[in-house]
Scaffold this motif. Structure first.
Motif, short mmCIF file in Angstrom:
data_model
loop_
_atom_site.label_atom_id
_atom_site.label_comp_id
_atom_site.label_asym_id
_atom_site.label_seq_id
_atom_site.Cartn_x
_atom_site.Cartn_y
_atom_site.Cartn_z
N GLU A 52 0.82 -1.21 0.00
CA GLU A 52 0.00 0.00 0.00
C GLU A 52 0.86 1.26 0.00
O GLU A 52 2.03 1.23 0.36
N GLU A 53 0.24 2.36 -0.39
CA GLU A 53 0.88 3.68 -0.29
C GLU A 53 0.04 4.52 0.63
O GLU A 53 -1.13 4.73 0.32
N PRO A 54 0.49 5.04 1.73
CA PRO A 54 1.83 4.73 2.25
C PRO A 54 1.87 3.32 2.81
O PRO A 54 0.85 2.76 3.19
N VAL A 55 3.07 2.78 2.83
CA VAL A 55 3.27 1.41 3.31
C VAL A 55 2.86 1.31 4.78
O VAL A 55 3.19 2.17 5.59
N ARG A 56 2.10 0.28 5.09
CA ARG A 56 1.76 -0.01 6.49
C ARG A 56 2.34 -1.38 6.81
O ARG A 56 1.89 -2.38 6.28
N SER A 57 3.32 -1.39 7.66
CA SER A 57 3.92 -2.65 8.07
C SER A 57 3.41 -3.02 9.45
O SER A 57 2.75 -2.22 10.13
#
Length: 120
Positions: free
Chosen positions: A86-91
């Motif tokens: 995803e943008e923004p990355v969700r880790s």
């Protein structure tokens, strides 16, 4: 602060048919929770959570798992992989940070509600 984090898979959505595959999971609803080792004044552990529904990628036909055989662990892995795209990355680390912030706000709230003691 020692926080224990857990994933809970709440629900899945599946397509009856996708390409040549049957019963393909395409969306996973989940909750990621954290429970702190410290208790609040009432004796309950401080906790926080984050929930969402995530669309997971199309399966690789050579590694496809039939819906009846899908495990919670697989769903969790699919969610983590999808979040990373995803943008923004969700880790998982960014989710932990959000939960930690929730817990800290409960421990030291920036605002309080009530009336002065002398009103009672």
């Amino acid at each position: 602060m020692a926080t224990t984090y857990t994933w809970d898979i709440i629900n899945t959505e599946r397509r009856v048919e996708e390409d040549d595959l049957d019963d393909v999971v395409f969306k996973v609803s989940w909750v990621f929770s954290g429970v702190d080792s410290e208790n609040d004044p009432d004796g309950n552990p401080y906790q926080g959570s984050f929930s969402d529904a995530t669309v997971v990628g199309s399966p690789d036909p050579s590694a496809f798992t039939a819906y009846a055989d899908v495990t919670k662990g697989q769903c969790q892995a699919w969610v983590i992989a999808a979040l990373a795209d995803e943008e923004p990355v969700r880790s998982e680390d960014t989710l932990k940070a959000k939960i930690d912030a929730q817990i800290e706000r409960k421990k030291s709230p920036p605002e309080k509600v009530g009336v002065p003691e002398n009103w009672r």
